[in-house]
Motif scaffolding. Structure first.
Motif, PDB file in Angstrom:
ATOM      1  N   SER A 165       0.864  -1.179   0.000  1.00 46.26           N
ATOM      2  CA  SER A 165       0.000   0.000   0.000  1.00 46.26           C
ATOM      3  C   SER A 165       0.897   1.224   0.000  1.00 46.26           C
ATOM      4  CB  SER A 165      -0.910   0.034   1.223  1.00 46.26           C
ATOM      5  OG  SER A 165      -1.641   1.257   1.251  1.00 46.26           O
ATOM      6  N   VAL A 166       0.591   2.195  -0.863  1.00 42.77           N
ATOM      7  CA  VAL A 166       1.388   3.429  -0.902  1.00 42.77           C
ATOM      8  C   VAL A 166       0.633   4.581  -0.243  1.00 42.77           C
ATOM      9  CG1 VAL A 166       2.721   2.763  -2.918  1.00 42.77           C
ATOM     10  CG2 VAL A 166       0.554   3.951  -3.248  1.00 42.77           C
ATOM     11  N   GLY A 167      -0.429   4.264   0.517  1.00 39.54           N
ATOM     12  CA  GLY A 167      -1.125   5.288   1.280  1.00 39.54           C
ATOM     13  C   GLY A 167      -1.971   6.198   0.416  1.00 39.54           C
ATOM     14  N   CYS A 168      -2.306   7.344   0.970  1.00 39.87           N
ATOM     15  CA  CYS A 168      -3.184   8.300   0.294  1.00 39.87           C
ATOM     16  C   CYS A 168      -2.675   9.707   0.587  1.00 39.87           C
ATOM     17  CB  CYS A 168      -4.616   8.114   0.776  1.00 39.87           C
ATOM     18  SG  CYS A 168      -4.869   8.611   2.499  1.00 39.87           S
ATOM     19  N   PRO A 169      -3.270  10.739   0.000  1.00 41.17           N
ATOM     20  CA  PRO A 169      -2.799  12.110   0.255  1.00 41.17           C
ATOM     21  C   PRO A 169      -2.865  12.533   1.711  1.00 41.17           C
ATOM     22  CG  PRO A 169      -4.133  12.066  -1.734  1.00 41.17           C
ATOM     23  CD  PRO A 169      -4.262  10.710  -1.106  1.00 41.17           C
ATOM     24  N   GLN A 170      -3.656  11.819   2.523  1.00 34.55           N
ATOM     25  CA  GLN A 170      -3.743  12.183   3.945  1.00 34.55           C
ATOM     26  C   GLN A 170      -2.561  11.626   4.741  1.00 34.55           C
ATOM     27  OE1 GLN A 170      -6.696  11.386   2.104  1.00 34.55           O
ATOM     28  NE2 GLN A 170      -6.794  13.631   2.099  1.00 34.55           N
ATOM     29  N   CYS A 171      -2.169  10.380   4.463  1.00 31.14           N
ATOM     30  CA  CYS A 171      -1.113   9.773   5.281  1.00 31.14           C
ATOM     31  C   CYS A 171       0.260   9.764   4.615  1.00 31.14           C
ATOM     32  CB  CYS A 171      -1.496   8.346   5.692  1.00 31.14           C
ATOM     33  SG  CYS A 171      -1.859   7.218   4.324  1.00 31.14           S
ATOM     34  N   ARG A 172       0.318   9.927   3.298  1.00 23.22           N
ATOM     35  CA  ARG A 172       1.606   9.834   2.615  1.00 23.22           C
ATOM     36  C   ARG A 172       2.564  10.986   2.959  1.00 23.22           C
ATOM     37  NH1 ARG A 172       0.369   7.633  -2.629  1.00 23.22           N
ATOM     38  NH2 ARG A 172      -0.110   9.736  -3.324  1.00 23.22           N
ATOM     39  N   PRO A 173       2.080  12.236   3.186  1.00 22.28           N
ATOM     40  CA  PRO A 173       3.033  13.290   3.550  1.00 22.28           C
ATOM     41  C   PRO A 173       3.862  12.965   4.789  1.00 22.28           C
ATOM     42  CG  PRO A 173       0.953  14.270   2.894  1.00 22.28           C
ATOM     43  CD  PRO A 173       0.730  12.782   2.959  1.00 22.28           C
ATOM     44  N   MET A 174       3.240  12.332   5.794  1.00 19.99           N
ATOM     45  CA  MET A 174       3.980  11.950   6.998  1.00 19.99           C
ATOM     46  C   MET A 174       5.075  10.940   6.648  1.00 19.99           C
ATOM     47  SD  MET A 174       2.570  10.011  10.421  1.00 19.99           S
ATOM     48  CE  MET A 174       1.211  11.178  10.562  1.00 19.99           C
ATOM     49  N   TYR A 175       4.745  10.000   5.759  1.00 17.18           N
ATOM     50  CA  TYR A 175       5.736   8.996   5.378  1.00 17.18           C
ATOM     51  C   TYR A 175       6.863   9.627   4.570  1.00 17.18           C
ATOM     52  CZ  TYR A 175       7.810   4.771   3.452  1.00 17.18           C
ATOM     53  OH  TYR A 175       8.684   3.785   3.099  1.00 17.18           O
ATOM     54  N   ARG A 176       6.538  10.587   3.709  1.00 13.77           N
ATOM     55  CA  ARG A 176       7.580  11.294   2.961  1.00 13.77           C
ATOM     56  C   ARG A 176       8.579  11.943   3.919  1.00 13.77           C
ATOM     57  NH1 ARG A 176       6.575  13.510  -2.353  1.00 13.77           N
ATOM     58  NH2 ARG A 176       7.541  15.411  -1.553  1.00 13.77           N
ATOM     59  N   GLU A 177       8.060  12.562   4.966  1.00 14.86           N
ATOM     60  CA  GLU A 177       8.939  13.225   5.940  1.00 14.86           C
ATOM     61  C   GLU A 177       9.835  12.206   6.631  1.00 14.86           C
ATOM     62  OE1 GLU A 177       6.532  15.465   8.593  1.00 14.86           O
ATOM     63  OE2 GLU A 177       5.779  16.823   7.029  1.00 14.86           O
ATOM     64  N   ARG A 178       9.278  11.028   6.966  1.00 19.87           N
ATOM     65  CA  ARG A 178      10.103   9.996   7.614  1.00 19.87           C
ATOM     66  C   ARG A 178      11.195   9.502   6.663  1.00 19.87           C
ATOM     67  NH1 ARG A 178       5.783   6.019  10.773  1.00 19.87           N
ATOM     68  NH2 ARG A 178       4.906   7.596  12.176  1.00 19.87           N
ATOM     69  N   LEU A 179      10.842   9.325   5.417  1.00 21.93           N
ATOM     70  CA  LEU A 179      11.845   8.888   4.440  1.00 21.93           C
ATOM     71  C   LEU A 179      12.955   9.921   4.291  1.00 21.93           C
ATOM     72  CD1 LEU A 179       9.995   7.294   1.373  1.00 21.93           C
ATOM     73  CD2 LEU A 179      11.516   6.164   3.001  1.00 21.93           C
ATOM     74  N   GLN A 180      12.584  11.186   4.164  1.00 26.81           N
ATOM     75  CA  GLN A 180      13.586  12.231   4.002  1.00 26.81           C
ATOM     76  C   GLN A 180      14.486  12.329   5.234  1.00 26.81           C
ATOM     77  OE1 GLN A 180      10.770  15.341   3.044  1.00 26.81           O
ATOM     78  NE2 GLN A 180      11.430  15.378   0.900  1.00 26.81           N
ATOM     79  N   ALA A 181      13.894  12.172   6.410  1.00 26.28           N
ATOM     80  CA  ALA A 181      14.700  12.215   7.639  1.00 26.28           C
ATOM     81  C   ALA A 181      15.696  11.058   7.672  1.00 26.28           C
ATOM     82  CB  ALA A 181      13.788  12.178   8.871  1.00 26.28           C
ATOM     83  N   TYR A 182      15.312   9.902   7.159  1.00 19.39           N
ATOM     84  CA  TYR A 182      16.204   8.743   7.122  1.00 19.39           C
ATOM     85  C   TYR A 182      17.305   8.922   6.087  1.00 19.39           C
ATOM     86  CZ  TYR A 182      17.779   4.076   5.697  1.00 19.39           C
ATOM     87  OH  TYR A 182      18.546   2.996   5.342  1.00 19.39           O
ATOM     88  N   TYR A 183      16.958   9.429   4.906  1.00 17.95           N
ATOM     89  CA  TYR A 183      17.907   9.459   3.792  1.00 17.95           C
ATOM     90  C   TYR A 183      18.842  10.661   3.791  1.00 17.95           C
ATOM     91  CZ  TYR A 183      16.138   5.494   1.053  1.00 17.95           C
ATOM     92  OH  TYR A 183      15.821   4.237   0.602  1.00 17.95           O
ATOM     93  N   ARG A 184      18.420  11.787   4.358  1.00 20.31           N
ATOM     94  CA  ARG A 184      19.264  12.986   4.258  1.00 20.31           C
ATOM     95  C   ARG A 184      20.671  12.776   4.807  1.00 20.31           C
ATOM     96  NH1 ARG A 184      14.183  16.797   5.509  1.00 20.31           N
ATOM     97  NH2 ARG A 184      13.708  17.412   3.354  1.00 20.31           N
TER      98      ARG A 184
END
Length: 424
Positions: A165-184
């Motif tokens: 599942s790739v989520g939806c516009p409501q929950c995906r922004p939070m996941y994007r932030e977690r990914l960016q925090a991990y990868y930066r």
């Protein structure tokens, strides 16, 4: 050179075409069972359709589209995929105003400027399906089942369904932030493309095929930890329906697909026999795409399969590149009057469904029998001047060598009996 095809374009020659027909006929047969109707959209669309529909930050839009200005100065693009055009047709013709769901399939060429390789060309062909108007997870399972039935029907085995599942516009922004925090902090270990994706489209970091990036993705946060309650319930519903249908699946938390329009369900079917890029079918749900392209808020889901990759998989599995077209009857005329008569009753045989060929240019009996053998014909019908005067034709079994006379007036009834297994 003008006598050579452009790089990445492929001629489908007659000896290959029968396998293409086999796959296309299987697609139509399976879609009929599931209640899907065929849609044919233009190969050429306005560029904005794909910028809005596929996503401006995708590799397809940024690097791979065949785009040009027409004589009126409008930016036009050869379609790189089928879903955006299908959604445009659904909206333009107001199918959302009628009973739902709308269930479509398509077959046709697509174009992407990418590095040609086995099973992947710059002009390629897709079989795809789309369902509009229903958000029920049962539809997700049905679309997946259709895809698997199609692949099994054409003869592929050992298929593996991967699901996420790739989520939806409501929950995906939070996941994007977690990914960016991990990868930066790991930015310098990423490939050049992924460094660019980090800020613009971080979910695509999980999809990179570079070994260093794949290793980093293994330890990345999983989207299942960020799903909202509605996405989680939908995902669980899809699992239940697949299990009820007896469909095995694997959860792949790094499966995000390559297009921006996906929401919730994403899936791929992998055939491990064709190398590292073993995906033969993929798709998912796109609940916001109809609205993005000017329609109302209507859910959708679909998949696409590249026919070239299916051809490659089948050739490797079968150990051969072609399947025989097949000839039932090869007509041989010896003499001008016999040739004229042969023309008449060969046409009548073809009208009965007989696959018939014939010799031309007055070649010898021996030469025409060789031609019949080369085509794999089952029977030769031989009409010489003597046979014509007597009103008979010689029927020769090309496998067993047996030969007998048959009245010309009985040729059609002979074929009907042969076709149904009662003739000999």
């Amino acid at each position: 050179m003008l006598t050579q095809r452009p790089r990445g374009m492929h001629d489908i020659l007659p000896q290959e075409a029968s396998l293409w027909h086999e796959i296309e006929e299987a697609a139509r047969r399976i879609c009929a069972r599931y209640g899907f109707s065929e849609v044919r959209t233009p190969i050429l669309e306005h560029t904005e359709l794909f910028q809005r529909g596929v996503g401006e930050n995708t590799d397809i839009v940024e690097k791979e589209m065949y785009t040009f200005n027409d004589r009126g100065g409008r930016s036009m693009t050869l379609r790189p995929e089928g879903t955006a055009g299908a959604v445009r047709a659904y909206v333009e013709h107001k199918f959302y105003g009628g009973p739902q769901p709308i269930k479509w399939f398509y077959l046709g060429p697509m174009f992407r400027y990418e590095r040609p390789q086995a099973g992947r060309q710059r002009q390629f062909h897709q079989f795809g399906v789309e369902v509009f108007g229903v958000a029920d997870p049962a539809v997700d399972a049905e679309v997946i089942a259709l895809g698997l039935d199609f692949l099994e029907d054409i003869g592929l085995e050992g298929l593996r369904l991967e699901l996420n599942s790739v989520g939806c516009p409501q929950c995906r922004p939070m996941y994007r932030e977690r990914l960016q925090a991990y990868y930066r902090p790991l930015r310098e270990q990423l490939c050049e493309d992924c460094r660019d994706r980090l800020e613009r489209n971080p979910l695509r970091l999980l999809d990179c095929k570079r070994e260093t990036c794949k290793a980093l993705a293994e330890r990345a946060p999983r989207i299942e930890e960020a799903l909202c309650e509605e996405c989680r319930a939908h995902d669980e519903g899809v699992h239940r329906h697949l299990e009820a249908a007896g469909i095995a699946y694997e959860i792949n938390p790094r499966l995000v697909r390559g297009l921006d329009y996906y929401t919730r369900t994403a899936f791929e079917v992998v055939e491990d026999g064709i190398g590292a890029q073993g995906t033969v079918l993929g798709g998912g749900r796109y609940n916001g795409l109809v609205e993005e392209l000017g329609g109302p808020s209507v859910p959708g889901i679909g998949f696409a399969a590249g026919l070239e990759r299916l051809i490659l998989a089948l050739e490797q599995r079968r150990g051969e590149g072609t399947s025989e077209t097949g000839v039932d009857v090869f007509g041989i005329a010896l003499g001008d009057e016999a040739s004229v008569e042969l023309t008449g009753w060969l046409r009548r045989l073809r009208a009965l469904g007989c696959r018939a060929e014939r010799g031309f240019e007055g070649k010898s009996l021996k030469a025409q029998l060789k031609a019949a053998d080369r085509l794999g014909a089952r029977w030769a019908l031989i009409l010489g001047e003597e046979e014509r005067r007597r009103g008979v034709v010689m029927v020769k079994d090309l496998a067993g060598g047996e030969q007998r006379e048959l009245p010309v007036l009985e040729v059609e009834s002979w074929w009907k009996e042969t076709e149904h297994g009662t003739g000999r």
